[in-house]
Scaffold this motif. Structure first.
Motif, mmCIF file in Angstrom:
data_model
loop_
_atom_site.group_PDB
_atom_site.id
_atom_site.type_symbol
_atom_site.label_atom_id
_atom_site.label_comp_id
_atom_site.label_asym_id
_atom_site.label_seq_id
_atom_site.Cartn_x
_atom_site.Cartn_y
_atom_site.Cartn_z
ATOM 1 N N PRO A 170 -36.383 -100.546 -59.908
ATOM 2 C CA PRO A 170 -35.933 -99.836 -58.709
ATOM 3 C C PRO A 170 -34.500 -99.335 -58.848
ATOM 4 O O PRO A 170 -33.660 -100.036 -59.404
ATOM 5 N N ARG A 171 -34.284 -98.132 -58.389
ATOM 6 C CA ARG A 171 -32.937 -97.554 -58.389
ATOM 7 C C ARG A 171 -32.544 -97.319 -56.935
ATOM 8 O O ARG A 171 -33.408 -97.290 -56.065
ATOM 9 N N LEU A 172 -31.247 -97.119 -56.703
ATOM 10 C CA LEU A 172 -30.822 -96.785 -55.337
ATOM 11 C C LEU A 172 -31.411 -95.437 -54.950
ATOM 12 O O LEU A 172 -31.512 -94.540 -55.795
ATOM 13 N N ASP A 173 -31.780 -95.285 -53.669
ATOM 14 C CA ASP A 173 -32.180 -93.962 -53.191
ATOM 15 C C ASP A 173 -30.998 -93.024 -53.443
ATOM 16 O O ASP A 173 -29.845 -93.413 -53.174
ATOM 17 N N PRO A 174 -31.254 -91.796 -53.910
ATOM 18 C CA PRO A 174 -30.136 -90.882 -54.212
ATOM 19 C C PRO A 174 -29.189 -90.696 -53.026
ATOM 20 O O PRO A 174 -27.975 -90.599 -53.209
ATOM 21 N N ASP A 175 -29.725 -90.699 -51.793
ATOM 22 C CA ASP A 175 -28.825 -90.483 -50.650
ATOM 23 C C ASP A 175 -27.983 -91.723 -50.331
ATOM 24 O O ASP A 175 -27.063 -91.666 -49.522
ATOM 25 N N LYS A 176 -28.287 -92.866 -50.983
ATOM 26 C CA LYS A 176 -27.492 -94.082 -50.753
ATOM 27 C C LYS A 176 -26.568 -94.385 -51.933
ATOM 28 O O LYS A 176 -25.715 -95.257 -51.861
ATOM 29 N N ASP A 177 -26.769 -93.674 -53.039
ATOM 30 C CA ASP A 177 -25.978 -93.956 -54.238
ATOM 31 C C ASP A 177 -24.597 -93.300 -54.148
ATOM 32 O O ASP A 177 -24.374 -92.445 -53.273
ATOM 33 N N PHE A 178 -23.702 -93.714 -55.016
ATOM 34 C CA PHE A 178 -22.348 -93.138 -55.033
ATOM 35 C C PHE A 178 -21.822 -93.209 -56.470
ATOM 36 O O PHE A 178 -22.233 -94.082 -57.244
ATOM 37 N N PRO A 179 -20.901 -92.303 -56.841
ATOM 38 C CA PRO A 179 -20.353 -92.339 -58.198
ATOM 39 C C PRO A 179 -19.539 -93.613 -58.418
ATOM 40 O O PRO A 179 -18.739 -93.992 -57.552
ATOM 41 N N ARG A 180 -19.742 -94.236 -59.556
ATOM 42 C CA ARG A 180 -19.043 -95.500 -59.844
ATOM 43 C C ARG A 180 -17.674 -95.184 -60.454
ATOM 44 O O ARG A 180 -17.376 -95.538 -61.592
ATOM 45 N N THR A 181 -16.874 -94.477 -59.669
ATOM 46 C CA THR A 181 -15.510 -94.073 -60.041
ATOM 47 C C THR A 181 -14.616 -94.450 -58.851
ATOM 48 O O THR A 181 -15.119 -94.742 -57.747
ATOM 49 N N CYS A 182 -13.292 -94.399 -59.061
ATOM 50 C CA CYS A 182 -12.388 -94.685 -57.939
ATOM 51 C C CYS A 182 -12.628 -93.704 -56.797
ATOM 52 O O CYS A 182 -12.622 -94.101 -55.625
ATOM 53 N N GLU A 183 -12.876 -92.422 -57.135
ATOM 54 C CA GLU A 183 -13.119 -91.430 -56.082
ATOM 55 C C GLU A 183 -14.392 -91.795 -55.320
ATOM 56 O O GLU A 183 -14.434 -91.761 -54.087
ATOM 57 N N GLY A 184 -15.440 -92.149 -56.046
ATOM 58 C CA GLY A 184 -16.728 -92.465 -55.423
ATOM 59 C C GLY A 184 -16.639 -93.696 -54.532
ATOM 60 O O GLY A 184 -17.153 -93.713 -53.403
ATOM 61 N N LEU A 185 -15.956 -94.731 -55.013
ATOM 62 C CA LEU A 185 -15.842 -95.970 -54.243
ATOM 63 C C LEU A 185 -14.946 -95.752 -53.015
ATOM 64 O O LEU A 185 -15.241 -96.249 -51.918
ATOM 65 N N SER A 186 -13.875 -94.976 -53.199
ATOM 66 C CA SER A 186 -12.966 -94.698 -52.074
ATOM 67 C C SER A 186 -13.698 -93.905 -50.989
ATOM 68 O O SER A 186 -13.557 -94.194 -49.784
ATOM 69 N N HIS A 187 -14.477 -92.926 -51.407
ATOM 70 C CA HIS A 187 -15.228 -92.122 -50.441
ATOM 71 C C HIS A 187 -16.227 -92.993 -49.683
ATOM 72 O O HIS A 187 -16.397 -92.882 -48.457
ATOM 73 N N LEU A 188 -16.879 -93.904 -50.397
ATOM 74 C CA LEU A 188 -17.843 -94.819 -49.765
ATOM 75 C C LEU A 188 -17.155 -95.692 -48.702
ATOM 76 O O LEU A 188 -17.677 -95.874 -47.590
ATOM 77 N N LEU A 189 -15.967 -96.212 -49.037
ATOM 78 C CA LEU A 189 -15.230 -97.033 -48.059
ATOM 79 C C LEU A 189 -14.857 -96.193 -46.840
ATOM 80 O O LEU A 189 -14.944 -96.665 -45.702
ATOM 81 N N GLY A 190 -14.463 -94.955 -47.090
ATOM 82 C CA GLY A 190 -14.080 -94.064 -45.987
ATOM 83 C C GLY A 190 -15.250 -93.791 -45.062
ATOM 84 O O GLY A 190 -15.120 -93.860 -43.832
ATOM 85 N N ARG A 191 -16.434 -93.532 -45.644
ATOM 86 C CA ARG A 191 -17.559 -93.222 -44.741
ATOM 87 C C ARG A 191 -18.155 -94.482 -44.118
ATOM 88 O O ARG A 191 -19.000 -94.407 -43.228
ATOM 89 N N SER A 192 -17.673 -95.666 -44.545
ATOM 90 C CA SER A 192 -18.083 -96.917 -43.893
ATOM 91 C C SER A 192 -17.080 -97.324 -42.822
ATOM 92 O O SER A 192 -17.166 -98.430 -42.269
ATOM 93 N N GLY A 193 -16.088 -96.468 -42.553
ATOM 94 C CA GLY A 193 -15.183 -96.684 -41.419
ATOM 95 C C GLY A 193 -13.802 -97.170 -41.798
ATOM 96 O O GLY A 193 -12.952 -97.346 -40.922
ATOM 97 N N PHE A 194 -13.537 -97.428 -43.100
ATOM 98 C CA PHE A 194 -12.248 -98.004 -43.497
ATOM 99 C C PHE A 194 -11.176 -96.920 -43.659
ATOM 100 O O PHE A 194 -11.482 -95.749 -43.915
ATOM 101 N N THR A 195 -9.919 -97.340 -43.516
ATOM 102 C CA THR A 195 -8.766 -96.447 -43.712
ATOM 103 C C THR A 195 -7.823 -97.075 -44.749
ATOM 104 O O THR A 195 -8.091 -98.181 -45.236
ATOM 105 N N HIS A 196 -6.705 -96.386 -45.041
ATOM 106 C CA HIS A 196 -5.683 -96.900 -45.970
ATOM 107 C C HIS A 196 -6.322 -97.383 -47.284
ATOM 108 O O HIS A 196 -6.088 -98.514 -47.726
ATOM 109 N N ILE A 197 -7.132 -96.507 -47.867
ATOM 110 C CA ILE A 197 -7.920 -96.892 -49.049
ATOM 111 C C ILE A 197 -7.102 -96.700 -50.321
ATOM 112 O O ILE A 197 -6.422 -95.692 -50.490
ATOM 113 N N ARG A 198 -7.242 -97.702 -51.200
ATOM 114 C CA ARG A 198 -6.560 -97.624 -52.500
ATOM 115 C C ARG A 198 -7.534 -98.143 -53.551
ATOM 116 O O ARG A 198 -8.277 -99.101 -53.298
ATOM 117 N N CYS A 199 -7.540 -97.531 -54.718
ATOM 118 C CA CYS A 199 -8.438 -98.003 -55.779
ATOM 119 C C CYS A 199 -7.721 -97.945 -57.129
ATOM 120 O O CYS A 199 -6.995 -96.992 -57.397
#
Ligand SMILES: C[S@@+](CC[C@H](N)C(=O)[O-])C[C@H]1O[C@@H](n2cnc3c(N)ncnc32)[C@H](O)[C@@H]1O
Length: 275
Positions: A170-199
């Motif tokens: 099983p793989r993540l559904d494409p609409d739930k996946d994110f790039p495993r990079t600092c940009e991808g992880l930061s964007h994921l935190l942002g769309r989960s409601g977090f602010t002041h993100i650093r990676c």
């Protein structure tokens, strides 16, 4: 929110494997822990949630910092070892993204190599956001992609042994996946409601003895473990031979392996304004 096929696979993957994890890859995952606790601002008296505590490495170190630690995991065998390793922590069974914990009840949360094991990462982070108070902090680590050299070495070993990769995992559904990079992880935190993100990317050399490193996959841990468990005994012997050959270049004079790896460590905050 129903568990995805990916989550079901994760549950069966970890079932009964706490000791195997502890004897192999837990040491690899331990490296970022002090930085993870620093990034979450873990200090005496802080109410800390350690999500996906595994065998309790993060919880144990947080207890030595005099934090009030609640540690949760979806796998019962992990909870047993976490209680042993972090006796001062309150260790409970709980599964993301449905934490049975009150809103706004923690000052900080950490998830060390856990968000890469959930079927809906944004839902998992949104649930952690819910249990943090306004102004609370989170820090998370995940493996980066492209995979670092230590992890790529397993692929080279399986390639050398002519082991085909399964196509049915099983793989993540494409609409739930994110790039495993600092940009991808930061964007994921942002769309989960977090602010002041650093990676940041952490890179280190993992020192381990060859038998411990082999024992993880040999006992079904990680993607190499899933692959190895599907092979017949002759193929496993062939993989082991290539393991010995290909890891030889990484042995130091004492016979220990020195493997370079790296991970992403991100931290963020809940907005200080409630609601
Ligand atoms: C790679 S281990 C990391 C363990 C630990 N944080 C450490 O640093 O050693 C991943 C852990 O996440 C747990 N896990 C995976 N999915 C989870 C979920 N949906 N909810 C809670 N725990 C989960 C697994 O049971 C496992 O203990």
């Amino acid at each position: 929110m129903a568990a995805t096929a990916f989550d079901d696979h994760e549950r069966s993957h970890w079932a009964g494997r706490a000791a195997a994890y502890h004897g192999s890859f837990a040491a690899l995952c331990a490296h970022p822990v002090p930085a993870l606790l620093d990034a979450a601002g873990v200090a005496p008296g802080i109410r800390l949630l350690d999500v996906g505590t595994g065998t309790g490495t993060v919880a144990a170190l947080a207890c030595t910092r005099a934090a009030q630690v609640v540690a949760v995991d979806a796998e019962p065998s992990m909870l047993e070892l976490a209680r042993r390793h972090a006796p001062a922590a309150d260790v409970r069974h709980a599964t993301l993204p449905h934490l049975p914990l009150a809103n706004d009840s923690f000052d900080a949360a950490v998830a060390n190599f856990v968000i890469n094991h959930v079927g809906d990462p944004a839902a998992a982070l949104t649930d952690i956001h819910r249990v943090l108070r306004p102004g609370g902090r989170i820090s998370v680590s995940i493996w980066r992609y492209p995979s670092p050299p230590a992890q790529q070495l397993w692929s080279q070993i399986f390639d050398a042994a002519n082991v085909e990769r399964p196509t049915d995992l099983p793989r993540l559904d494409p609409d739930k996946d994110f790039p495993r990079t600092c940009e991808g992880l930061s964007h994921l935190l942002g769309r989960s409601g977090f602010t002041h993100i650093r990676c940041d990317t952490l890179t280190w050399t993992h020192h381990t003895d060859p038998e411990s490193w082999w024992s993880g996959p040999a006992n079904g841990i990680g993607t190499p473990g899933v692959l190895l468990q599907r092979q017949d005994p002759n193929t496993i012997d062939r993989v082991r031979k290539h393991y010995d050959d290909l890891t030889a270049a990484y042995r130091d004079p004492d016979g220990q392996l020195a493997l370079i790896t790296s991970a992403l460590l991100a931290s963020a905050a809940v907005s200080a304004q409630p609601g």
